[in-house]
Write an enzyme that holds these catalytic residues in place. Sequence first.
Site, PDB file in Angstrom:
ATOM      1  N   GLY A  50      23.075  76.972  78.584  1.00 62.79           N
ATOM      2  CA  GLY A  50      21.692  77.414  78.662  1.00 62.79           C
ATOM      3  C   GLY A  50      20.863  76.349  77.993  1.00 62.79           C
ATOM      4  O   GLY A  50      21.396  75.430  77.378  1.00 62.79           O
ATOM      5  N   CYS A  51      19.557  76.471  78.100  1.00 63.69           N
ATOM      6  CA  CYS A  51      18.695  75.475  77.472  1.00 63.69           C
ATOM      7  C   CYS A  51      18.765  75.639  75.955  1.00 63.69           C
ATOM      8  O   CYS A  51      18.678  74.695  75.207  1.00 63.69           O
ATOM      9  CB  CYS A  51      17.274  75.659  77.971  1.00 63.69           C
ATOM     10  SG  CYS A  51      16.132  74.422  77.414  1.00 63.69           S
ATOM     11  N   GLN A  52      18.927  76.874  75.511  1.00 60.99           N
ATOM     12  CA  GLN A  52      18.820  77.151  74.079  1.00 60.99           C
ATOM     13  C   GLN A  52      20.175  77.371  73.413  1.00 60.99           C
ATOM     14  O   GLN A  52      20.461  76.797  72.382  1.00 60.99           O
ATOM     15  CB  GLN A  52      17.971  78.408  73.875  1.00 60.99           C
ATOM     16  CG  GLN A  52      16.547  78.260  74.352  1.00 60.99           C
ATOM     17  CD  GLN A  52      15.619  77.776  73.266  1.00 60.99           C
ATOM     18  OE1 GLN A  52      16.029  77.542  72.140  1.00 60.99           O
ATOM     19  NE2 GLN A  52      14.356  77.613  73.588  1.00 60.99           N
TER      20      GLN A  52
END
Lengths: 142, 415
Positions: A50-52
């Site tokens: 995921g991006c985070q």
Amino acid sequence: MTIKEKQDEIVADFELFGEWMDKYEYIIQLGKDLPLIDPQYKTDDNLIRGCQSKVWMHAEFKEGKIFFTADSDAVITKGLVSLVIRVLSGHTPREIVDAELYFINAIGLSSHLSPTRSNGLLSMVKQIKIYALGYMAKSTQS
Amino acid sequence: MHDSVTIKDNSVLDVEKVRKDFPILDTFVFGHPLVYLDNAATTQKPEAVLKAMEEYYHAINSNVHRGVHHLSQQATDAYELARKKIAEFIGARHAHEIIFTRGTTESINLVAASFGKRFLKTGDSILISGLEHHSNIVPWQLACEDRGATLKVIPIDGNGEMVLDGLEKLLEGVKLVSVNYVSNALGTINPVREIIAAAHSRGIPVMLDAAQAVQHMELDVQELDVDFLAFSSHKIYGPTGFGVLYGKESWLNELPPYQGGGEMIKTVSFEKTTYNDLPYKFEAGTPDMAGAIGLGAALDYVQQLGLSAIRQTENNLMAYALEALREVKELRLIGRSANRAGVLSFLVGDIHPFDLGEILDKQGIAVRTGHHCAQPIMDLYCIPGTVRASLAFYNTRAEIDRLVVGIRKGITLLS
């Protein structure tokens, strides 16, 4: 229990929490308690980026059912991962493909499923569905 | 002119008074008054900007540069007045050196594509730094791939500062240098004057990504002698989707157009098109009139407050925040440059930044978490990302105190 019964149970559990802090404490504790994925499966191949936050997930197919283990580098994500696993692990590919995951919204953590957050959880749910579809395709072939 | 704006240069701002210009700051989030510390992502808009844009649509909306009619003329005048204001704000010699774009990203893409097409050849290189936003990396990678050129990188040290010792050697074979003025991920103010001087001594042009600089400090493109400079409206209290490319007239005249369409042409036939003069050569299609007017109003607002008063106010708050965060013993700053603007990037214990960001959010505190579109920096520090609190002049000490309380609550919950 069916996937629906498991979700309803989680929603009922969360209704007991008055304060957001209590809810998060519980999720964080679930994250800490999640049996860790076998280190041999914590590989880049099993990484759902995921991006985070990152999620690692491993799926096993036994006697017509899929079993998942997973891990995340973020503890709140990990707590939610443990709930998703509790709901979906040990079910047939068909049940998983047909499942509608409503409990995350119902317990007020919908932001974790928003594409703008683009964390590992949304990708994980998608990946679970893809696994299940894959196993379904395999079983119809054989 | 907005009533509450009365403070001039050489002082600090009356923050409580200034906050009244930003209606959104009164918002409640999860039952708490909003603490907005995500200003490096986007700033809030003062009433004066909202009003200017509303007035544009209410009173003079019309397509610019085309109509014979009255409204079109009024819209054109307002639009071109905005260009003049922007030129004056950054000290450009000519208004036609101001190219309107959709933001810093498009400004950099424009230069990378057009400069690359005209000047980059196989074996040449472009020099950037290890402290860049992806927007100042990827466009150059695309241009280099296209032209068979290479991308070189000025290294950064453990404090998050550029290491210029090897700069002379790095500049060999370089056709253009593009660096950020202030780092969006760490807040470092970079030694751009030194870089410009070194590059110019070899006849190499320099582009500055000023997206995190214009809102925090006075900036004069002629004094900097910079060749290209990009910034975004929404980071300096203006509307989103609008931005600026400044280029020296001589350079802009050398570059081929970026996109084709209406507005950027003089004459079109199927055999040959001749291009319009600056700035229109680079402005294909109907532009964002309201965006330009909104940015013009934002710059008026900023100038009425005074950039020096803004800087002083923000510096005082930054010093207070650094002191306050130092009290949290589990917290470590990422990027330790003493020369900083706007941004505080940090990690707390072994807490994942995303977890802490979520717990802060539940307390009404808006920060950004993650790699801040600067993955190479995070790789250098071997971290997944940071929590970034970014300040504007309208933030208060009380808000910093709430951040500290919020972080402590996060530590209690997450450790």
